[in-house]
Design a protein around this motif. Sequence first.
Motif, PDB file in Angstrom:
ATOM      1  N   VAL A  43       5.034   6.076  -0.716  1.00 41.29           N
ATOM      2  CA  VAL A  43       4.782   6.976   0.080  1.00 41.29           C
ATOM      3  C   VAL A  43       4.801   6.517   1.231  1.00 41.29           C
ATOM      4  CG1 VAL A  43       3.579   8.762   1.193  1.00 41.29           C
ATOM      5  CG2 VAL A  43       4.144   8.044  -2.085  1.00 41.29           C
ATOM      6  N   LEU A  44       5.896   6.891   2.570  1.00 38.59           N
ATOM      7  CA  LEU A  44       5.838   5.862   3.456  1.00 38.59           C
ATOM      8  C   LEU A  44       6.043   7.557   4.644  1.00 38.59           C
ATOM      9  CD1 LEU A  44       9.587   4.072   3.671  1.00 38.59           C
ATOM     10  CD2 LEU A  44       6.995   3.688   3.862  1.00 38.59           C
ATOM     11  N   PRO A  45       4.904   7.196   5.790  1.00 35.66           N
ATOM     12  CA  PRO A  45       5.055   8.916   6.930  1.00 35.66           C
ATOM     13  C   PRO A  45       6.456   9.436   6.704  1.00 35.66           C
ATOM     14  CG  PRO A  45       3.963   6.765   7.730  1.00 35.66           C
ATOM     15  CD  PRO A  45       5.257   6.092   6.971  1.00 35.66           C
ATOM     16  N   ASN A  46       5.956   9.869   6.431  1.00 36.11           N
ATOM     17  CA  ASN A  46       7.594  11.617   6.818  1.00 36.11           C
ATOM     18  C   ASN A  46       8.529  11.308   5.284  1.00 36.11           C
ATOM     19  OD1 ASN A  46       6.255  12.679   8.994  1.00 36.11           O
ATOM     20  ND2 ASN A  46       7.441  10.987  10.403  1.00 36.11           N
ATOM     21  N   ASP A  47       7.791  10.559   4.621  1.00 40.72           N
ATOM     22  CA  ASP A  47       9.472  10.122   4.180  1.00 40.72           C
ATOM     23  C   ASP A  47       9.153   9.935   2.024  1.00 40.72           C
ATOM     24  OD1 ASP A  47      11.463   9.788   2.369  1.00 40.72           O
ATOM     25  OD2 ASP A  47      11.567   7.979   3.058  1.00 40.72           O
ATOM     26  N   GLN A  48       8.766  10.479   1.179  1.00 43.21           N
ATOM     27  CA  GLN A  48       8.656  10.224  -0.347  1.00 43.21           C
ATOM     28  C   GLN A  48       9.994  10.119  -1.180  1.00 43.21           C
ATOM     29  OE1 GLN A  48       5.491  13.063  -1.436  1.00 43.21           O
ATOM     30  NE2 GLN A  48       3.581  12.433  -0.307  1.00 43.21           N
ATOM     31  N   THR A  49       9.981   9.442  -1.595  1.00 45.26           N
ATOM     32  CA  THR A  49      10.810   9.106  -2.324  1.00 45.26           C
ATOM     33  C   THR A  49      10.876   8.650  -3.819  1.00 45.26           C
ATOM     34  OG1 THR A  49      13.347   7.894  -2.857  1.00 45.26           O
ATOM     35  CG2 THR A  49      11.501   6.812  -1.040  1.00 45.26           C
ATOM     36  N   ASN A  50      11.275   8.096  -4.797  1.00 43.68           N
ATOM     37  CA  ASN A  50      10.891   7.909  -5.721  1.00 43.68           C
ATOM     38  C   ASN A  50      12.448   6.891  -6.442  1.00 43.68           C
ATOM     39  OD1 ASN A  50       9.881   7.102  -7.803  1.00 43.68           O
ATOM     40  ND2 ASN A  50      11.481   7.974  -9.759  1.00 43.68           N
ATOM     41  N   LEU A  51      11.413   5.168  -6.198  1.00 49.33           N
ATOM     42  CA  LEU A  51      12.914   4.158  -6.007  1.00 49.33           C
ATOM     43  C   LEU A  51      13.118   3.835  -8.249  1.00 49.33           C
ATOM     44  CD1 LEU A  51      14.211   1.321  -5.436  1.00 49.33           C
ATOM     45  CD2 LEU A  51      12.031   0.173  -5.230  1.00 49.33           C
ATOM     46  N   PRO A  64       1.108  -1.402   0.135  1.00 52.30           N
ATOM     47  CA  PRO A  64       0.342  -0.233  -0.335  1.00 52.30           C
ATOM     48  C   PRO A  64       0.965   1.014  -0.283  1.00 52.30           C
ATOM     49  CG  PRO A  64       0.247  -0.982   2.234  1.00 52.30           C
ATOM     50  CD  PRO A  64       0.641  -2.070   1.826  1.00 52.30           C
ATOM     51  N   TYR A  65       1.779   1.064  -0.301  1.00 51.54           N
ATOM     52  CA  TYR A  65       2.647   2.253   0.270  1.00 51.54           C
ATOM     53  C   TYR A  65       3.123   2.603  -0.836  1.00 51.54           C
ATOM     54  CZ  TYR A  65       5.902  -1.571   0.443  1.00 51.54           C
ATOM     55  OH  TYR A  65       6.273  -3.337   0.164  1.00 51.54           O
ATOM     56  N   ILE A  66       2.698   2.968  -2.195  1.00 50.94           N
ATOM     57  CA  ILE A  66       3.580   2.712  -4.140  1.00 50.94           C
ATOM     58  C   ILE A  66       2.503   3.188  -4.182  1.00 50.94           C
ATOM     59  CG2 ILE A  66       4.135   1.978  -5.554  1.00 50.94           C
ATOM     60  CD1 ILE A  66       4.807  -0.815  -4.511  1.00 50.94           C
ATOM     61  N   SER A  67       2.274   4.302  -4.723  1.00 45.80           N
ATOM     62  CA  SER A  67       1.918   5.110  -5.080  1.00 45.80           C
ATOM     63  C   SER A  67       1.753   4.677  -7.334  1.00 45.80           C
ATOM     64  CB  SER A  67       1.944   6.764  -5.647  1.00 45.80           C
ATOM     65  OG  SER A  67       2.157   7.850  -6.272  1.00 45.80           O
ATOM     66  N   LEU A  68       0.720   3.997  -7.219  1.00 44.30           N
ATOM     67  CA  LEU A  68       0.665   3.099  -7.973  1.00 44.30           C
ATOM     68  C   LEU A  68       0.831   3.958  -9.074  1.00 44.30           C
ATOM     69  CD1 LEU A  68      -1.449   0.366  -6.727  1.00 44.30           C
ATOM     70  CD2 LEU A  68       1.636   0.631  -8.009  1.00 44.30           C
ATOM     71  N   GLY A  69      -0.490   5.115  -9.167  1.00 45.52           N
ATOM     72  CA  GLY A  69      -0.508   5.787 -10.537  1.00 45.52           C
ATOM     73  C   GLY A  69       0.605   6.681 -11.300  1.00 45.52           C
ATOM     74  N   GLU A  70       1.855   6.411 -10.384  1.00 41.40           N
ATOM     75  CA  GLU A  70       2.791   7.416 -11.156  1.00 41.40           C
ATOM     76  C   GLU A  70       4.063   6.402 -11.672  1.00 41.40           C
ATOM     77  OE1 GLU A  70       3.483  10.516  -8.968  1.00 41.40           O
ATOM     78  OE2 GLU A  70       1.492  10.978  -8.360  1.00 41.40           O
ATOM     79  N   VAL A  71       4.192   4.790 -11.775  1.00 39.23           N
ATOM     80  CA  VAL A  71       4.751   4.111 -11.418  1.00 39.23           C
ATOM     81  C   VAL A  71       5.495   4.267 -13.792  1.00 39.23           C
ATOM     82  CG1 VAL A  71       4.996   1.876 -12.270  1.00 39.23           C
ATOM     83  CG2 VAL A  71       4.152   2.097 -10.486  1.00 39.23           C
TER      84      VAL A  71
END
Length: 141
Positions: A109-117, A82-89
């Motif tokens: 997207v994690l609490p207090n952290d947004q990063t791109n893998l 659930p922590y993946i922003s699927l619309g932006e893959v």
Amino acid sequence: MANGVGREVLFGLDNFHKPKMLSLKDSIAQQLINLLLMRPGNIPSQPNLGINISKYLYSIQDGFDAEIIKQQIYNQCSQLMPYISLGEVMIFVTTYKGLDLLLVSIPIVLPNDQTNLLIGFSNTQNDINIAYQFEEMSAAV
């Protein structure tokens, strides 16, 4: 633990003689890489789990539909991660130093952290090479 995601334990001990552990973000990356590499049927209790991205590495030059991979990521990750922003893959194909690369960009997207893998896959003479890195996402203005 964030959203039910735990840290992965590695083989070996750290300097304090405790089990080595990946960071939360590296644990997520490993879980995603495992999901991308697994073939459906590898886990008998979940026969549909796995994307088998390696089959696409052999058809990069022939062309393939990146939307198929994105749809598989959406279908499998929507329930499991659930922590993946699927619309932006995003899926990219590029050439680097003569190698065809398949790049998968997945926002996390994690609490207090947004990063791109960003995960890169390539193949050379029956070997699959995998590398990943994180890119910090700029905050919305």
